[in-house]
Design an enzyme around this catalytic site. Structure first.
Site, mmCIF file in Angstrom:
data_model
loop_
_atom_site.group_PDB
_atom_site.id
_atom_site.type_symbol
_atom_site.label_atom_id
_atom_site.label_comp_id
_atom_site.label_asym_id
_atom_site.label_seq_id
_atom_site.Cartn_x
_atom_site.Cartn_y
_atom_site.Cartn_z
ATOM 1 N N GLY A 170 0.843 -1.205 0.000
ATOM 2 C CA GLY A 170 0.000 0.000 0.000
ATOM 3 C C GLY A 170 0.875 1.250 0.000
ATOM 4 N N HIS A 171 1.846 1.286 0.905
ATOM 5 C CA HIS A 171 2.784 2.420 0.957
ATOM 6 C C HIS A 171 3.554 2.525 -0.353
ATOM 7 C CE1 HIS A 171 2.608 1.307 5.396
ATOM 8 N NE2 HIS A 171 2.266 2.580 5.429
ATOM 9 N N SER A 219 -2.553 -3.208 5.794
ATOM 10 C CA SER A 219 -2.385 -2.279 6.913
ATOM 11 C C SER A 219 -1.230 -2.766 7.773
ATOM 12 C CB SER A 219 -3.668 -2.252 7.754
ATOM 13 O OG SER A 219 -3.399 -1.683 9.024
HETATM 14 P P1 AMP Z 1 0.541 4.853 7.685
HETATM 15 O O1 AMP Z 1 1.952 4.395 7.640
HETATM 16 O O2 AMP Z 1 -0.429 3.821 8.152
HETATM 17 O O3 AMP Z 1 0.389 6.195 8.367
HETATM 18 O O4 AMP Z 1 0.130 5.104 6.176
HETATM 19 C C1 AMP Z 1 0.866 5.969 5.341
HETATM 20 C C2 AMP Z 1 0.083 6.211 4.090
HETATM 21 O O5 AMP Z 1 -0.131 4.968 3.412
HETATM 22 C C3 AMP Z 1 -1.303 6.819 4.352
HETATM 23 O O6 AMP Z 1 -1.572 7.812 3.394
HETATM 24 C C4 AMP Z 1 -2.204 5.621 4.202
HETATM 25 O O7 AMP Z 1 -3.514 5.967 3.813
HETATM 26 C C5 AMP Z 1 -1.505 4.858 3.107
HETATM 27 N N1 AMP Z 1 -1.936 3.448 3.111
HETATM 28 C C6 AMP Z 1 -2.014 2.616 4.189
HETATM 29 N N2 AMP Z 1 -2.513 1.424 3.830
HETATM 30 C C7 AMP Z 1 -2.769 1.499 2.501
HETATM 31 C C8 AMP Z 1 -3.317 0.596 1.542
HETATM 32 N N3 AMP Z 1 -3.694 -0.621 1.872
HETATM 33 N N4 AMP Z 1 -3.430 1.019 0.257
HETATM 34 C C9 AMP Z 1 -3.046 2.269 -0.086
HETATM 35 N N5 AMP Z 1 -2.533 3.168 0.759
HETATM 36 C C10 AMP Z 1 -2.394 2.795 2.036
#
Ligand code: AMP
Length: 280
Positions: free
Chosen positions: A36-37, A185
């Site tokens: 995702g990241h 996630s």
């Molecule tokens: P985080 O590290 O959880 O703060 O996420 C960093 C970025 O990655 C944020 O903009 C999230 O929305 C994005 N993100 C997290 N999980 C996913 C996913 N499964 N698909 C796309 N983007 C994601």
């Protein structure tokens, strides 16, 4: 890829690049990276000359009983993944570098934070808005990339950018999923194998919602109840099921226009979120 810890140094380097007309793309993260990241990183690479990724587990967005201490951290693995993507800068500041004693830039996220995740997580989006503004001030990006997975967060960032008239385009990119449909996630690592199977019900309930919409259902409350009913069988607790306008996040009565169906639920102690954007 250069790993930079000092905000001052990063700003100095990026200012120099900006003055030679290089476009800066920025992906803020809390690490424990997954596909995702990386999808955000790849989008940033396509549209910019320089890509900056930050890894910072931001204490101000965690509530007192949330998982700040045990949030997964694996800097070495993350750095290896990002080096493979050939980004330019990995920004990994300390807590005191982001929030020095002199810091007084705490923000209120505004009314978009008063619903959905903001209700169960008071102050969470204030912390998010605060840290992202601080990071934007350091990185000075032209483009910033956020995931639809955290749709409410992305809208709050867009409104913060408007409020401060920042010259930054905020992009919201699609949710990347595991093969069984679960939204990727960093928190999925908390799930036991049994919980992991039950967690599939969240994305399945959104798929089910889409099918029901295509069969002609129009009343948002009826659809919401059907999603709830399905989730009840698998979740330990449902935090919310909301059908809202995709711009205002206000609940809608009828399924028309651009809507967001958003779910937050607990499997064991792990709170998972997912959503579906639909144009009708
Ligand atoms: P985080 O590290 O959880 O703060 O996420 C960093 C970025 O990655 C944020 O903009 C999230 O929305 C994005 N993100 C997290 N999980 C996913 C996913 N499964 N698909 C796309 N983007 C994601």
């Amino acid at each position: 890829m250069r790993i930079i810890k000092s905000p001052k140094e990063l700003t100095r380097l990026l200012k120099r690049l900006k003055s030679s007309r290089k476009k800066i793309g920025f992906v803020p993260t809390m690490g424990a990276l997954h596909e995702g990241h990386l999808s955000l990183v790849r989008a940033a690479k396509k549209q910019n000359h320089i890509v900056v990724v930050s890894i910072f587990v931001n204490p101000t967005q965690f509530g007192p009983h949330e998982d700040f201490e045990k949030y997964p951290r694996d800097f070495k693995k993350d750095a290896t993944m990002l080096a493979k993507e050939k980004i330019n800068f990995l920004f990994a500041p300390s807590k005191s570098a982001v929030y020095p004693k002199s810091f007084h830039g705490y923000l209120k996220a505004g009314e978009l934070a008063d619903m959905m995740c903001g209700i169960q997580r008071p102050g969470h989006f204030d912390g998010v808005a605060t840290v992202v503004k601080r990071l934007f001030d350091i990185v000075l990006p032209d483009h910033a990339y956020f995931g639809q997975k955290d749709y409410q967060q992305a809208l709050i960032i867009q409104s913060m950018v408007k409020r401060f008239h920042l010259p930054i385009k905020v992009h919201i990119k699609p949710i990347i999923r595991e093969v069984d449909g679960i939204a990727m996630s960093s928190r999925n690592v908390y799930l036991t194998p049994e919980q992991r199977v039950r967690a599939r019900a969240i994305s399945a309930s959104l798929k089910f919602a889409k099918i029901l919409i295509h069969t002609g259902i129009q009343d948002a409350r009826i659809l919401e109840n059907k999603i709830r009913h399905l989730l009840n069988a698998y979740m330990d607790k449902i935090d919310y099921v909301k059908i809202v306008d995709s711009k205002t996040l206000k609940e809608v009565k009828y399924l028309k226009g651009r809507i967001l169906i958003a779910v937050a639920a607990f499997v064991g102690k792990t709170r998972l979120i997912d959503n579906l954007l639909i144009k009708l």
